[in-house]
Scaffold this active site. Structure first.
Site, PDB file in Angstrom:
ATOM      1  N   ASP A 175      51.960  80.526  10.987  1.00 56.09           N
ATOM      2  CA  ASP A 175      52.396  81.864  10.608  1.00 56.09           C
ATOM      3  C   ASP A 175      51.194  82.804  10.705  1.00 56.09           C
ATOM      4  O   ASP A 175      50.043  82.350  10.635  1.00 56.09           O
ATOM      5  CB  ASP A 175      52.950  81.822   9.185  1.00 56.09           C
ATOM      6  CG  ASP A 175      53.251  83.205   8.640  1.00 56.09           C
ATOM      7  OD1 ASP A 175      53.936  83.974   9.329  1.00 56.09           O
ATOM      8  OD2 ASP A 175      52.765  83.512   7.543  1.00 56.09           O
TER       9      ASP A 175
ATOM     10  N   CYS B  18      55.275  39.721  -6.388  1.00 54.40           N
ATOM     11  CA  CYS B  18      55.691  40.296  -7.671  1.00 54.40           C
ATOM     12  C   CYS B  18      56.398  41.624  -7.451  1.00 54.40           C
ATOM     13  O   CYS B  18      57.418  41.926  -8.088  1.00 54.40           O
ATOM     14  CB  CYS B  18      54.466  40.504  -8.571  1.00 54.40           C
ATOM     15  SG  CYS B  18      53.542  39.003  -8.962  1.00 54.40           S
TER      16      CYS B  18
ATOM     17  N   CYS C 133      50.630  40.340  -7.054  1.00 52.83           N
ATOM     18  CA  CYS C 133      50.669  40.271  -5.592  1.00 52.83           C
ATOM     19  C   CYS C 133      51.924  40.945  -5.079  1.00 52.83           C
ATOM     20  O   CYS C 133      52.777  41.393  -5.857  1.00 52.83           O
ATOM     21  CB  CYS C 133      50.605  38.816  -5.110  1.00 52.83           C
ATOM     22  SG  CYS C 133      52.045  37.846  -5.600  1.00 52.83           S
TER      23      CYS C 133
END
Length: 760
Positions: free
Chosen positions: A446, A35, A32
């Site tokens: 460009d 952790c 989770c």
């Protein structure tokens, strides 16, 4: 499992500050967001170390001083109660979740738990002594089937931290403990006892045991994790597919003899053979032969591309035509496939702002949930409620509060999106790029090599009255075939397309620098020269010359025996799809801006053709960067799309740089997004994918937060049975992951319209 550095297997690459290196670790045991926060906090305690941990991939990216050994990082993670390993070179993609129960063990848990749940939920099936049969079935589930929860909870307790497993383990033990007390001392063990079923924490009349919660919570959580593991594993399939694309061996040519060797023994400069149906082993240049290459596996390009001597080829593309002899130019980590894989690894290892927020919340959520559960227990006992109801409400809070969905909400969506982007030919350097794409409102384009093909092509041919244009092309093409000038190559290519490859012989070829070329073809004196070196032009040729000069094109005059026969206009043609790109950019609310180093005439002609209102011509690399700064100062969020070295400064200065895969390494290195196929229209797909991804993340976070906000109060007031709480928690996680997985099937919409002939 693994260590990657800067996205490359088992490698540690120095950062620009020299003393810092980046190492990837594969972390085991995380379940989770709490952790994740625990591992990051533990690593950050090491001097000079910063770390980002991704729950969905099971990877930690650690930036640390070069003097700090990787073994010390592993030791720090293990000290936090998790496992850490350095991955094998061959491993690619998100870490597989080996710590999950195998399917057969899950089936055994289900076979034992389901009868207990059914007996508790259907009072009519409760036979004499049913509760003791339930005990016999429940004990293996509570012990063996839930051993992983208990082991991780104990490990967290030893490290003074709590995780989702702490909540689940406490819920299981509390339900089982209260059931044991009720059976032994509360009268629930009497033969003939019947127990009503309640969806809430209220036990109702008579003795009550909670064995259905004790077995239902681990069953539903394990099912949810097993499904999560499979679904999350699918989100990483794009990266593993990239790793598997490359050839495993190669047929090299030494002194005229062919021999097959492993691909890792191929050296730059060696010649290798690619037969029909084989993959090109590595990046190189065709020395001999001609064929068509299928690029779809690597770039998504559907049409095979013809290649011949002098053409570059990319490793992992499929030869669908004839035999090729190729000279290797890049091998190993320097190939395009390796660079693509590295970019995807970087993207899937990084963390977005929303993910960092969710991990932070999840890190403090578990202690808060424990505190809420204790308060709920104390409140109900203090209010005079039955101990069974108080314990049940507290257990329901513990189970429903698991922040698994919160920890998975963002990383699974980003993982799926970056994998899908790679399949579509859009390489995202990191999760923050997707967030930047969502905010972009202006796109600076460009011209040369981006909106145009970047090479000279014949755009128009105007014949003088009475002249045979086919004869003009045949003779001019034959003459220019002896020239190396870009204009000459464009004229020859057009002549070959129009008249075939059998061009007539040329006698007395002569090149006049700054003027043109001349010679005798088919008994006729032919000159291809600048207009200023030609004689008087007939009316149609003079008008065509004025128009060409206005548009910034290059024009040459073809003279046959001293008489002007045709005017050939040469220039850089538009890429196929340039008009569609600009049209679609405007259609999704973005403002296109043209910035080019070309003169005003060429810039204006392209802008008018594509419908771009804002044009900046004669722009140097520094001026392009200044333009970006001006636009940003005006409050606009700017993306720059380019392909050349001259675009690198602007790409780096923009909110987001987008490079064409066919561009220079400098441009690709400065960009956050790379379009592998070199098709500018893909930038629109990238924007749409980013928008869909961020919408998915918001939906996931909304569900994850909303789920807890709604169900925790319900559990606290006794309106939620612990078994149903476990089911709701597991379903929540699976829904979040499943919603993210929908990105794997996302397809860009068709172009809204295409201007006829605009492809150029």
């Amino acid at each position: 499992m693994s260590a990657r550095a800067a996205g490359t297997p088992a490698r540690q690459a120095a950062e620009p500050q020299a003393e810092l290196v980046t190492t990837d670790l594969a972390i085991g045991g995380m379940t989770c967001g709490a952790c994740v926060a625990r591992v990051e906090k533990k690593l950050a305690r090491l001097e000079g170390v910063s770390a980002g941990v991704n729950l969905a991939t099971g990877r930690a990216r650690v930036v640390h001083p070069g003097s700090l050994d990787a073994a010390e990082l592993v030791a720090a993670v293990e000290a936090a109660g998790y496992t850490a390993e350095l991955p094998d070179d061959a491993e690619a993609g998100p870490a597989l979740h080996e710590d999950l129960l195998p399917a057969w063990q899950l089936a055994v848990v289900a076979a034992l738990a389901v009868p207990v749940i059914v007996l508790a939920m259907v009072p009519g099936l409760q036979f004499r002594g049913w509760q003791w049969v339930s005990v016999a079935l429940a004990v293996p589930v509570v012990t063996w089937g839930s051993a992983e929860f208990h082991r991780r909870a104990w490990r967290g307790l030893r490290h003074a931290t709590g995780t989702m497993d702490s909540l689940v383990s406490l819920g299981i033990l509390a339900s089982a403990g209260w059931s044991a007390y009720a059976l032994l001392f509360g009268g629930a063990g009497e033969l003939g006892m019947e127990m009503p079923f309640s969806l809430t924490a209220q036990a109702g009349e008579g003795a009550h045991v909670y064995l259905e919660a004790a077995v239902g919570v681990p069953l539903f959580v394990l099912c949810g994790r097993w499904l999560e593991g499979r679904v999350r594993d699918r989100t990483g399939s794009a990266l593993r597919a990239l790793a598997e694309l490359g050839a495993k061996d190669v047929c090299v040519l030494d002194d005229g003899a062919e021999r097959r060797i492993p691909i890792d023994r191929l050296l730059p400069g060696q010649l290798f053979v690619v037969r029909p149906g084989e993959k090109v082993a590595t990046d190189g240049v065709v020395v001999e032969g001609g064929s068509a290459l299928d690029l779809s596996l690597l770039t998504g390009e559907s049409m095979p591309v013809e290649v011949g001597p002098g053409d570059r080829v990319t490793g992992a593309t499929l030869n669908v035509g004839g035999r090729l002899l190729v000279r290797a130019t890049e091998v190993g980590r320097d190939t395009q496939l390796a660079r693509i894989t590295a970019l995807v690894v970087d993207a899937q290892t990084g963390k977005a702002r929303s993910q960092r927020l969710a991990d932070t919340v999840a890190g403090v959520f578990v202690p808060c949930a424990l505190a809420i559960a204790v308060c709920v227990l104390g409140f109900w006992l203090g209010a005079g409620a039955e101990p069974a109801a108080a314990v049940t409400a507290a257990v329901a809070v513990l189970v429903v509060a698991c922040p698994c969905a919160l920890g998975l909400a963002t990383p699974t969506a980003l993982l799926a999106a970056t994998g899908r982007g790679a399949e579509l030919g859009v390489l995202v350097r990191g999760p923050e790029v997707l967030e930047s794409l969502r905010r972009i409102d202006t796109v600076v384009l460009d011209k040369t090599g981006t909106l145009t093909n970047g090479r000279m092509e014949l755009l128009e041919a105007v014949a003088a009255p009475g002249a045979d244009l086919d004869a003009v092309f045949r003779r001019a093409g034959a003459l220019e075939d002896h020239s190396e000038h870009p204009v000459g190559r464009a004229v020859t290519a057009a002549a070959r397309r129009r008249c075939g490859d059998d061009l007539p012989a040329v006698h007395g070829f002569a090149a006049e620098p700054g003027t043109g070329v001349s010679g005798e073809v088919e008994g006729v004196t032919v000159r291809v020269v600048r207009p200023t070196a030609a004689g008087p032009l007939p009316g149609p040729l003079a008008a065509a010359l004025v128009k060409a000069e206005t548009d910034g094109r290059t024009a040459v005059v073809v003279e046959l025996d001293g008489t002007a026969a045709a005017l050939l206009v040469v220039g850089d043609s538009l890429r196929a799809g340039s008009y569609r790109t600009v049209h679609r950019l405007r259609g999704i609310g973005l403002t296109p801006v043209l910035a080019t180093g070309d003169g005003p005439g060429a810039a204006r002609a392209v802008a008018e053709h594509l419908g771009i209102a804002e044009v900046h011509s004669g722009a140097s690399p520094e001026r392009k960067a200044e333009l970006v700064a001006e636009l940003r100062a005006a409050g606009r969020s700017v993306a720059v799309v380019g392909d050349g070295v001259n675009d690198a400064v602007a790409l780096a200065a923009a909110d987001l740089g987008v490079a064409l895969g066919s561009g220079t390494d400098a441009a690709i290195g400065a960009a956050g997004l790379t379009l592998v196929r070199g098709e500018i229209e893909t930038v629109v797909d990238a924007v749409l994918l980013a928008r869909r991804t961020l919408a998915t993340v918001r939906a996931n976070l909304g569900w994850a937060f909303g789920y807890n906000l709604v169900l925790i109060p319900l559990a606290a007031v006794g309106l939620l049975n612990p078994m149903l709480a476990g089911l709701a928690m597991s379903v929540s996680s699976v829904l979040v992951v499943g919603n993210s997985l929908r990105l794997r099937t996302w397809r860009p919409g068709p172009a809204r319209s295409a201007r006829p002939g605009a492809g150029g």
